[in-house]
Design a protein around this motif. Structure first.
Motif, PDB file in Angstrom:
ATOM      1  N   LYS A 163       5.985  -0.539   9.103  1.00  0.00           N
ATOM      2  CA  LYS A 163       6.739  -1.789   9.149  1.00  0.00           C
ATOM      3  C   LYS A 163       5.885  -2.962   8.660  1.00  0.00           C
ATOM      4  O   LYS A 163       6.405  -3.918   8.102  1.00  0.00           O
ATOM      5  CB  LYS A 163       7.232  -2.044  10.576  1.00  0.00           C
ATOM      6  CG  LYS A 163       8.232  -1.000  11.074  1.00  0.00           C
ATOM      7  CD  LYS A 163       8.686  -1.312  12.492  1.00  0.00           C
ATOM      8  CE  LYS A 163       9.694  -0.269  12.981  1.00  0.00           C
ATOM      9  NZ  LYS A 163      10.136  -0.559  14.388  1.00  0.00           N
ATOM     10  N   ASN A 164       4.612  -2.914   8.937  1.00  0.00           N
ATOM     11  CA  ASN A 164       3.703  -3.976   8.498  1.00  0.00           C
ATOM     12  C   ASN A 164       2.485  -3.308   7.841  1.00  0.00           C
ATOM     13  O   ASN A 164       1.393  -3.275   8.401  1.00  0.00           O
ATOM     14  CB  ASN A 164       3.270  -4.829   9.698  1.00  0.00           C
ATOM     15  CG  ASN A 164       2.447  -6.038   9.279  1.00  0.00           C
ATOM     16  OD1 ASN A 164       2.528  -6.504   8.142  1.00  0.00           O
ATOM     17  ND2 ASN A 164       1.652  -6.552  10.193  1.00  0.00           N
ATOM     18  N   PRO A 165       2.681  -2.762   6.628  1.00  0.00           N
ATOM     19  CA  PRO A 165       1.643  -1.926   6.027  1.00  0.00           C
ATOM     20  C   PRO A 165       0.423  -2.695   5.516  1.00  0.00           C
ATOM     21  O   PRO A 165       0.543  -3.806   5.005  1.00  0.00           O
ATOM     22  CB  PRO A 165       2.378  -1.264   4.857  1.00  0.00           C
ATOM     23  CG  PRO A 165       3.429  -2.260   4.477  1.00  0.00           C
ATOM     24  CD  PRO A 165       3.872  -2.882   5.777  1.00  0.00           C
ATOM     25  N   LEU A 166      -0.729  -2.095   5.693  1.00  0.00           N
ATOM     26  CA  LEU A 166      -1.946  -2.523   5.024  1.00  0.00           C
ATOM     27  C   LEU A 166      -2.376  -1.318   4.186  1.00  0.00           C
ATOM     28  O   LEU A 166      -2.797  -0.303   4.734  1.00  0.00           O
ATOM     29  CB  LEU A 166      -3.048  -2.901   6.005  1.00  0.00           C
ATOM     30  CG  LEU A 166      -4.310  -3.451   5.324  1.00  0.00           C
ATOM     31  CD1 LEU A 166      -4.140  -4.941   5.037  1.00  0.00           C
ATOM     32  CD2 LEU A 166      -5.553  -3.222   6.176  1.00  0.00           C
ATOM     33  N   ILE A 167      -2.244  -1.428   2.878  1.00  0.00           N
ATOM     34  CA  ILE A 167      -2.528  -0.299   1.996  1.00  0.00           C
ATOM     35  C   ILE A 167      -4.007  -0.303   1.628  1.00  0.00           C
ATOM     36  O   ILE A 167      -4.517  -1.279   1.071  1.00  0.00           O
ATOM     37  CB  ILE A 167      -1.662  -0.353   0.725  1.00  0.00           C
ATOM     38  CG1 ILE A 167      -0.173  -0.407   1.103  1.00  0.00           C
ATOM     39  CG2 ILE A 167      -1.939   0.860  -0.169  1.00  0.00           C
ATOM     40  CD1 ILE A 167       0.760  -0.603  -0.079  1.00  0.00           C
ATOM     41  N   VAL A 168      -4.674   0.789   1.952  1.00  0.00           N
ATOM     42  CA  VAL A 168      -6.114   0.917   1.714  1.00  0.00           C
ATOM     43  C   VAL A 168      -6.364   2.016   0.680  1.00  0.00           C
ATOM     44  O   VAL A 168      -6.033   3.180   0.922  1.00  0.00           O
ATOM     45  CB  VAL A 168      -6.868   1.227   3.016  1.00  0.00           C
ATOM     46  CG1 VAL A 168      -8.344   1.492   2.732  1.00  0.00           C
ATOM     47  CG2 VAL A 168      -6.717   0.069   4.006  1.00  0.00           C
ATOM     48  N   ALA A 169      -6.934   1.632  -0.439  1.00  0.00           N
ATOM     49  CA  ALA A 169      -7.294   2.603  -1.480  1.00  0.00           C
ATOM     50  C   ALA A 169      -8.668   3.188  -1.168  1.00  0.00           C
ATOM     51  O   ALA A 169      -9.592   2.454  -0.809  1.00  0.00           O
ATOM     52  CB  ALA A 169      -7.317   1.910  -2.849  1.00  0.00           C
ATOM     53  N   THR A 170      -8.786   4.503  -1.298  1.00  0.00           N
ATOM     54  CA  THR A 170     -10.066   5.143  -1.004  1.00  0.00           C
ATOM     55  C   THR A 170     -10.238   6.383  -1.867  1.00  0.00           C
ATOM     56  O   THR A 170      -9.293   6.849  -2.505  1.00  0.00           O
ATOM     57  CB  THR A 170     -10.175   5.508   0.487  1.00  0.00           C
ATOM     58  OG1 THR A 170     -11.510   5.916   0.785  1.00  0.00           O
ATOM     59  CG2 THR A 170      -9.204   6.625   0.850  1.00  0.00           C
ATOM     60  N   SER A 171     -11.447   6.907  -1.869  1.00  0.00           N
ATOM     61  CA  SER A 171     -11.764   8.145  -2.579  1.00  0.00           C
ATOM     62  C   SER A 171     -12.373   9.103  -1.563  1.00  0.00           C
ATOM     63  O   SER A 171     -13.485   8.873  -1.077  1.00  0.00           O
ATOM     64  CB  SER A 171     -12.745   7.871  -3.721  1.00  0.00           C
ATOM     65  OG  SER A 171     -13.089   9.053  -4.396  1.00  0.00           O
ATOM     66  N   LEU A 172     -11.657  10.156  -1.233  1.00  0.00           N
ATOM     67  CA  LEU A 172     -12.000  10.995  -0.082  1.00  0.00           C
ATOM     68  C   LEU A 172     -13.013  12.086  -0.424  1.00  0.00           C
ATOM     69  O   LEU A 172     -12.777  13.273  -0.209  1.00  0.00           O
ATOM     70  CB  LEU A 172     -10.719  11.604   0.492  1.00  0.00           C
ATOM     71  CG  LEU A 172      -9.714  10.570   1.006  1.00  0.00           C
ATOM     72  CD1 LEU A 172      -8.355  11.205   1.245  1.00  0.00           C
ATOM     73  CD2 LEU A 172     -10.234   9.923   2.288  1.00  0.00           C
ATOM     74  N   ASP A 173     -14.152  11.667  -0.954  1.00  0.00           N
ATOM     75  CA  ASP A 173     -15.166  12.644  -1.363  1.00  0.00           C
ATOM     76  C   ASP A 173     -16.573  12.086  -1.162  1.00  0.00           C
ATOM     77  O   ASP A 173     -17.481  12.382  -1.918  1.00  0.00           O
ATOM     78  CB  ASP A 173     -14.974  13.034  -2.835  1.00  0.00           C
ATOM     79  CG  ASP A 173     -14.872  11.829  -3.767  1.00  0.00           C
ATOM     80  OD1 ASP A 173     -15.224  10.708  -3.338  1.00  0.00           O
ATOM     81  OD2 ASP A 173     -14.451  12.002  -4.920  1.00  0.00           O
TER      82      ASP A 173
END
Length: 289
Positions: A163-173
């Motif tokens: 409902k109140n998103p905080l979009i976090v970009a990451t690289s899972l490695d």
């Protein structure tokens, strides 16, 4: 002595001498160094400071990988000789794999920061900097636990129907900062993002991608924050905002446990002298001198 027995003994002797001369026979357990090897190959993670540093030694045949663990696996398999990467993942890898060790001498000094959407219509920059300052001691302790491998495992999940998103970009490695764990995620960066979201009432949405894409994604406004052990650089700062620094990182060398090449090194200059000599020697070999 019978002829067949004599031949067998000669074969054993030749193989034994060859292994000693090569000093890198798999499973031999004998100390070795690469100072006399005709070709040296060094791996690094694409898009990192390790890439910039390693490519400065062009004659060391720099080779890029999607993550440091893949590079280390290639090193164990004998396809490359060294890996240059950030000290935290280097120590994490070495702690889990007793075949390798870290040359704990800093080759660079850099700062990790979170990348922030340049438009920042949610006011993330001010909130995140306040959060990092207010919780500095707690986060430092947690960070040390992650690096030493003594942290309590915390699985982070990406919110569904936020409902109140905080979009976090990451690289899972890049453990211990970000990694995959079953159907969830883990790592220091992501735990910090989870804590931040809970404090400010956001629903954490994790967007996974290649490391090289994180800053581009945030800069294009597709994500609110980039959390991927990102080093502040002037070029990156042209396309994203950056939070205050939360970790002082360095680049180090990972090598095989029995490699003695850098054993007598005390300073960065000592290490770089060896790297320079290795590169010079290979240049001479390549030119036929």
């Amino acid at each position: 002595m019978k002829k067949k027995v004599l031949i067998a003994l000669l074969v054993v002797a030749v193989v034994g001498v060859s292994c000693m001369a090569f000093a890198g026979c798999v499973g031999g357990g004998e100390p070795f160094d690469n100072l006399n090897k005709s070709e040296i190959k060094v791996g690094f993670q694409s898009g990192t400071t390790g890439q910039t540093y390693t490519e400065g030694y062009t004659n060391l045949n720099p080779k890029q990988y999607n993550n440091a663990m893949l590079a280390v696996q290639d090193m164990i398999a004998g396809r490359i000789d060294y890996v240059i990467t950030d000290i935290a993942p280097a120590k994490s890898i070495a702690a889990k794999n007793k075949k390798v060790k870290v040359i704990d001498i800093s080759l660079t000094v850099e700062k990790y920061c979170f990348a922030i959407n340049p438009n920042d219509n949610k006011g993330i920059e001010a909130k995140l900097n306040k959060f990092l300052t207010d919780n500095a001691s707690k986060l430092k302790e947690l960070q040390n636990q992650y690096i030493q491998g003594t942290n309590t495992q915390k699985i982070i999940y990406s919110a569904k129907n936020a409902k109140n998103p905080l979009i976090v970009a990451t690289s899972l490695d890049f453990p211990p900062f970000e990694d995959i764990s079953g159907d969830g995620f883990e790592g220091f960066d992501l735990e910090v993002m989870d804590m931040f979201c809970k404090e400010y009432g956001y629903d954490l949405v994790i967007s996974s991608m290649d490391f090289d894409s994180v800053v581009l994604n945030v800069g294009a406004g597709k994500s609110d924050i980039g959390a991927a052990a990102l080093t502040w650089t002037e070029d990156r700062a042209k396309s994203v905002k950056f939070s205050e620094s939360y970790y002082d990182a360095t680049q180090v060398i990972i090598c095989m446990k029995d490699d003695t090449t850098f054993n007598n090194c005390k300073t960065r200059e000592d290490v770089e002298k060896i790297l320079t000599n290795l590169a010079k020697k290979q240049e001479e070999v390549g030119s036929g001198e």
